[in-house]
Design a protein around this motif. Structure first.
Motif, mmCIF file in Angstrom:
data_model
loop_
_atom_site.group_PDB
_atom_site.id
_atom_site.type_symbol
_atom_site.label_atom_id
_atom_site.label_comp_id
_atom_site.label_asym_id
_atom_site.label_seq_id
_atom_site.Cartn_x
_atom_site.Cartn_y
_atom_site.Cartn_z
ATOM 1 N N ILE A 71 67.530 20.272 17.718
ATOM 2 C CA ILE A 71 68.682 19.510 17.227
ATOM 3 C C ILE A 71 69.774 20.449 16.726
ATOM 4 O O ILE A 71 70.956 20.299 17.077
ATOM 5 C CB ILE A 71 68.243 18.544 16.112
ATOM 6 N N THR A 72 69.400 21.433 15.912
ATOM 7 C CA THR A 72 70.427 22.333 15.367
ATOM 8 C C THR A 72 71.090 23.148 16.473
ATOM 9 O O THR A 72 72.297 23.404 16.417
ATOM 10 C CB THR A 72 69.815 23.270 14.312
ATOM 11 N N ARG A 73 70.331 23.530 17.493
ATOM 12 C CA ARG A 73 70.938 24.271 18.603
ATOM 13 C C ARG A 73 71.963 23.411 19.324
ATOM 14 O O ARG A 73 73.077 23.879 19.644
ATOM 15 C CB ARG A 73 69.863 24.739 19.587
ATOM 16 N N LEU A 74 71.634 22.152 19.569
ATOM 17 C CA LEU A 74 72.550 21.279 20.289
ATOM 18 C C LEU A 74 73.785 20.956 19.452
ATOM 19 O O LEU A 74 74.896 20.850 19.987
ATOM 20 C CB LEU A 74 71.826 19.992 20.704
ATOM 21 N N VAL A 75 73.613 20.793 18.138
ATOM 22 C CA VAL A 75 74.784 20.574 17.286
ATOM 23 C C VAL A 75 75.685 21.801 17.327
ATOM 24 O O VAL A 75 76.916 21.683 17.455
ATOM 25 C CB VAL A 75 74.363 20.249 15.840
ATOM 26 N N GLU A 76 75.107 22.985 17.231
ATOM 27 C CA GLU A 76 75.911 24.202 17.271
ATOM 28 C C GLU A 76 76.642 24.338 18.604
ATOM 29 O O GLU A 76 77.804 24.772 18.649
ATOM 30 C CB GLU A 76 75.024 25.417 17.018
ATOM 31 N N GLU A 77 75.984 23.965 19.707
ATOM 32 C CA GLU A 77 76.646 24.033 21.013
ATOM 33 C C GLU A 77 77.802 23.048 21.120
ATOM 34 O O GLU A 77 78.732 23.256 21.908
ATOM 35 C CB GLU A 77 75.622 23.771 22.125
ATOM 36 N N SER A 78 77.763 21.978 20.322
ATOM 37 C CA SER A 78 78.831 20.980 20.358
ATOM 38 C C SER A 78 80.018 21.359 19.476
ATOM 39 O O SER A 78 81.086 20.737 19.571
ATOM 40 C CB SER A 78 78.295 19.611 19.915
ATOM 41 N N LEU A 79 79.862 22.367 18.608
ATOM 42 C CA LEU A 79 80.900 22.666 17.618
ATOM 43 C C LEU A 79 82.235 23.077 18.236
ATOM 44 O O LEU A 79 83.294 22.710 17.691
ATOM 45 C CB LEU A 79 80.403 23.741 16.647
ATOM 46 N N PRO A 80 82.269 23.835 19.347
ATOM 47 C CA PRO A 80 83.583 24.126 19.932
ATOM 48 C C PRO A 80 84.372 22.865 20.289
ATOM 49 O O PRO A 80 85.601 22.840 20.133
ATOM 50 C CB PRO A 80 83.233 24.951 21.176
ATOM 51 N N ARG A 81 83.687 21.842 20.753
ATOM 52 C CA ARG A 81 84.384 20.586 21.064
ATOM 53 C C ARG A 81 84.940 19.959 19.780
ATOM 54 O O ARG A 81 86.088 19.520 19.747
ATOM 55 C CB ARG A 81 83.433 19.623 21.768
ATOM 56 N N TRP A 82 84.125 19.941 18.711
ATOM 57 C CA TRP A 82 84.592 19.385 17.443
ATOM 58 C C TRP A 82 85.721 20.245 16.862
ATOM 59 O O TRP A 82 86.679 19.716 16.294
ATOM 60 C CB TRP A 82 83.430 19.291 16.453
ATOM 61 N N ASP A 83 85.610 21.568 17.000
ATOM 62 C CA ASP A 83 86.680 22.448 16.522
ATOM 63 C C ASP A 83 88.000 22.144 17.228
ATOM 64 O O ASP A 83 89.077 22.146 16.607
ATOM 65 C CB ASP A 83 86.299 23.910 16.760
ATOM 66 N N ALA A 84 87.915 21.881 18.541
ATOM 67 C CA ALA A 84 89.131 21.577 19.302
ATOM 68 C C ALA A 84 89.746 20.268 18.835
ATOM 69 O O ALA A 84 90.975 20.149 18.730
ATOM 70 C CB ALA A 84 88.804 21.518 20.791
ATOM 71 N N LEU A 85 88.912 19.284 18.538
ATOM 72 C CA LEU A 85 89.427 18.015 18.020
ATOM 73 C C LEU A 85 90.143 18.234 16.684
ATOM 74 O O LEU A 85 91.202 17.653 16.430
ATOM 75 C CB LEU A 85 88.280 17.018 17.850
ATOM 76 N N ALA A 86 89.547 19.060 15.829
ATOM 77 C CA ALA A 86 90.173 19.337 14.532
ATOM 78 C C ALA A 86 91.462 20.122 14.704
ATOM 79 O O ALA A 86 92.456 19.871 14.008
ATOM 80 C CB ALA A 86 89.192 20.097 13.642
ATOM 81 N N ALA A 87 91.474 21.072 15.633
ATOM 82 C CA ALA A 87 92.658 21.902 15.830
ATOM 83 C C ALA A 87 93.842 21.090 16.336
ATOM 84 O O ALA A 87 94.998 21.365 15.982
ATOM 85 C CB ALA A 87 92.346 23.038 16.802
ATOM 86 N N ARG A 88 93.576 20.082 17.161
ATOM 87 C CA ARG A 88 94.668 19.255 17.687
ATOM 88 C C ARG A 88 95.291 18.385 16.610
ATOM 89 O O ARG A 88 96.459 18.008 16.705
ATOM 90 C CB ARG A 88 94.161 18.386 18.837
#
Length: 475
Positions: free
Chosen positions: A122-139
């Motif tokens: 679970i933690t590995r998959l959440v970490e792999e998803s973080l770039p997508r969440w970072d992009a949402l925050a950056a926009r």
């Protein structure tokens, strides 16, 4: 309370329409119907629903009788059977000796000793998803938090179940899962469902989606038979399971039904529970601050492990309190096979009984200030006096959700990792309306703007006073 009956009386309740009874209210706003029913009429309420009678039970003692003490007298209702074209004879719908065998075969896949490995996944998959969440925050643009959480949890579900990514936007399975859930929700809401064989658009969409899911699931099962290995996932454990008495395993059809049940019943409930949790944290900045302080104190910036969960006590209480106010499995229904006594009333054979965690979790006899968000109500010193069935987000008795431990693990891990890294602000004027379908979800999603936290940053004034004016969770 469940033994002495006055057979001369019938339970009180609203009369409703002369022909349809309370069906229109049940379809339009079931949460308000059942909340007001308990408030006005008590712990046993009688509702005419067209040609049928439905009895709402809101006292934990009566719930315990139906789910534990006299469970052999109750089985799943015809309403649940509307899910059978998709879920087949999976654990959610099967009954009797067949259900007992399937439960016995599946149980080892959910044992606690497996949770440590799943936590790492679970933690590995959440970490792999973080770039997508970072992009949402950056926009800095609004997005639907529910949809993003659904995507994340579906990816976790696919990997835990059969080492397959189900979350990609181009995935046939992801689209099919969405279609199936939408059509099942329509079926559950339908007062007079039309025969499934009719070539109506919704029926055709559902059949097409089921064919897609069957092709993918059976393809994975067939690949395992032909030697494709995936160590440790739930499908491998289910395929290897053997009945202690007969030595038999599950057929491919049984495997398909269990996998489909876990995919459809598992991922939407956890994603919705997380969505409601982030909404409540948005509405209660002090709780958000305490949660982030705890996660930062326990973890710093490192990835959480399974052993960390026992130290993230406030995080666990936040998730428990969220499921109290917004239980994804908001209704449990059964039909009585023989007469029974509940709440001092004789309920005849064939009675439909419904137990609503959404209502029971707000019962003022068992919850102080029941509409308030208070994670500390789950402190050990405050839980000891409450009846066991005053809180039942996963049901209870022998048919309690087999994946409850996995759901709590997944929810708490995702909550800790996302809350530490992001803060979410609800878009002003966005309507938040609970929608009680197969699960309890926000009718219009949750439109939010995300910000990336700096290391060590705690929730700030950006959340203070934002969102709906009401702090309670009632519709």
């Amino acid at each position: 309370m469940t033994h002495a009956a006055d057979t001369a009386r019938i339970p009180p309740g609203p009369k409703g329409h002369w022909l349809l009874g309370n069906l229109p209210e049940r379809r339009a706003d079931p949460l308000t119907l059942f909340l007001r029913g308990r408030e006005r009429y008590g712990d046993v309420v009688r509702y005419p629903m067209g040609p049928l009678l439905m009895y709402q039970l809101s006292h934990p003692d009566d719930v315990k009788r139906v789910l534990v003490d006299n469970a052999q007298n109750y089985q799943k209702t015809a309403l649940m059977q509307r899910l059978r074209p998709v879920l087949g004879e999976g654990l959610l719908l099967s009954e009797g000796d067949f259900w007992k065998r399937q439960r016995r075969l599946a149980q080892p896949a959910f044992h606690r000793e497996r949770m440590e490995g799943i936590a790492t996944l679970i933690t590995r998959l959440v970490e792999e998803s973080l770039p997508r969440w970072d992009a949402l925050a950056a926009r800095g643009e609004p997005f639907d938090l529910c949809a993003e959480l659904m995507r994340l949890v579906l990816s976790i579900t696919g990997q835990v179940l059969f080492s397959t990514d189900l979350s990609g936007s181009a995935s046939d399975m992801a689209r099919a899962v969405t279609t199936v859930l939408e059509e099942l929700n329509h079926r559950v809401l339908s007062a007079l469902p039309l025969p499934a064989l009719l070539p109506l658009p919704g029926h055709l969409r559902l059949r097409s989606a089921i064919r897609v899911l069957d092709r993918i699931v059976y393809g994975i099962i067939d690949g395992r038979h032909r030697g494709t290995k995936a160590s440790g996932d739930l499908l491998s454990l289910l395929m290897d399971a053997r009945d202690a008495d007969t030595g038999e395993g599950m057929s491919d059809r049984q495997l398909r039904d269990e996998v489909m049940t876990l995919v459809l019943a598992g991922h939407e409930t956890t994603a919705n529970a997380l969505a409601w949790t982030f909404l409540l944290l948005h509405q209660h900045p002090e709780a958000a601050r305490r949660l982030v302080e705890e996660v930062t104190s326990v973890l710093g910036e490192r990835t959480p492990t399974f052993q960390d969960l026992s130290r993230l006590r406030y995080t666990a209480r936040v998730f428990d309190e969220s499921m109290r106010l917004y239980p994804p499995a908001w209704l449990i229904s059964r039909v009585a096979l023989a007469d029974d006594v509940l709440g001092g009333y004789m309920l005849p054979r064939g009675s439909i009984v419904v137990m609503l965690p959404y209502v029971i979790h707000r019962h003022p006899a068992f919850w102080e200030r029941p509409d308030s968000f208070d994670p500390d109500r789950f402190l050990p010193e405050r839980t000891g006096t409450r009846p066991r069935f005053a809180w039942l987000p996963f049901g209870g008795g022998q048919r309690m959700c087999i994946g409850s431990g996995l759901a709590l693990l997944e929810g708490q891990m995702c909550l800790a990792m996302l809350a530490r890294r992001y803060r979410f602000q609800l878009v002003p004027e966005h309507p938040v309306v609970p929608q009680a379908l197969v699960t309890l979800r926000p009718r219009f999603g949750l439109r939010v703007i995300a910000w990336r936290r700096e290391p060590g940053e705690l929730p700030g004034e950006v959340l203070d006073g934002a969102g709906p004016e009401r702090s309670d969770a009632r519709p």
